[in-house]
Enzyme design. Sequence first.
Site, short mmCIF file in Angstrom:
data_model
loop_
_atom_site.label_atom_id
_atom_site.label_comp_id
_atom_site.label_asym_id
_atom_site.label_seq_id
_atom_site.Cartn_x
_atom_site.Cartn_y
_atom_site.Cartn_z
N ALA A 68 27.00 61.60 110.97
CA ALA A 68 26.63 62.30 112.21
C ALA A 68 26.39 63.78 111.91
O ALA A 68 26.72 64.28 110.83
CB ALA A 68 27.75 62.15 113.23
N GLN A 70 27.89 66.34 112.84
CA GLN A 70 29.13 67.06 112.55
C GLN A 70 30.03 66.27 111.60
O GLN A 70 31.26 66.36 111.66
CB GLN A 70 29.86 67.38 113.85
CG GLN A 70 29.21 68.47 114.67
CD GLN A 70 29.20 69.81 113.94
OE1 GLN A 70 30.13 70.15 113.24
NE2 GLN A 70 28.13 70.58 114.13
N SER A 71 29.43 65.52 110.70
CA SER A 71 30.18 64.67 109.78
C SER A 71 31.09 65.48 108.85
O SER A 71 30.62 66.36 108.12
CB SER A 71 29.20 63.85 108.93
OG SER A 71 29.87 63.24 107.85
N ASN A 72 32.37 65.14 108.86
CA ASN A 72 33.30 65.74 107.91
C ASN A 72 33.04 65.24 106.50
O ASN A 72 33.18 65.99 105.53
CB ASN A 72 34.74 65.39 108.31
CG ASN A 72 35.10 65.95 109.67
OD1 ASN A 72 34.94 67.12 109.94
ND2 ASN A 72 35.60 65.07 110.54
N CYS A 74 30.13 64.40 105.23
CA CYS A 74 28.96 65.09 104.69
C CYS A 74 29.31 66.52 104.27
O CYS A 74 28.86 67.01 103.23
CB CYS A 74 27.83 65.09 105.72
SG CYS A 74 27.05 63.47 105.93
#
Length: 328
Positions: A68, A70-72, A74
């Site tokens: 997403a 706001q992917s942690n 990534c």
Amino acid sequence: MPRQSLGFFPTPLVELAKLSDKLNGPKIFMKRDDNTGLALGGNKTRKLEFIMGDALKQGADTVITAGAAQSNHCRQTAGAAASLGLECHLVLGGEEPDQVQGNLLLDQIFGCHIHWAGAHRKGEDIPKIVEQLKKEGKKPYVIPYGGSNELGAIAFVEAFRELEFQRESMGVAFTHIVFASSSGATHAGLMLGDRIFGSDCQIVGINIDKGEMDQVPFDEHIVALANSTARLIDIDYQFSDSDLILNDDYVGEGYGVIGHLENEAIATLAQTEGILLDPVYTGRAMGGLLDMIRSGQIKQTDRVLFWHTGGAPALFAYANDLNVAEKR
């Protein structure tokens, strides 16, 4: 197995005595994987140590993963790639926002290449990007959504070993381990670690997403991953659906939709223990834990470990959805 050092381990194991007092509830402990260090921390650092080790062994010069906006996962992948001199491509769900903040801001600071994928936040567009990178002479390595393959699960078998040393030194045995369950490897690894080390506590994943993994129902995905990980490390265990505890009661309106549950959990922990949760994962999981204590599903005599998987940078991107002032 190849392993690339990326984080600060062991992460702290602490007792949340003030939270327990506030709830008049059981003893509550927290495993602080928000303090792993890499790119402001989080549980994905553990997985990336094994995954990046494998990428380097295979001679990759580029890594690609998805998530997403706001992917942690990534964000930590971008940080790991930068520290190792690898080119990083992120395939993010949604459209490019007008204002860049939170994890997305950190992705850009780490210098990664961002591909916006609309509804495809779980990597559906990765194959065509890989082909393009190969045409450019790159050696891409695909990191699965959430870092959730057997290597990611092995990282949490190792994490369970780390926890065993810590809890023994503290003289405590847990009845429950509660955490946010999203892409499956944390859950599968903890199930396998629990079996290997014979801790006999309940491994309770709080489901934070209504979706599937690789077009397979999420519960089936976790069990299959636990079994394939056991085979990979030559452990003769076979898990079934009856071994899985996946609580679907707190999914609410779906992934990343913030409501009263998450708001209350974030405010409660911040204002009792000075610890920050994130709005998507740990906020929802802690909200589930608070409800399970209040409803009597977890009893006053129990000893609960909450595994903090990180994610606080996303708080800034969800500022308009947070209403924590009501808890003051």
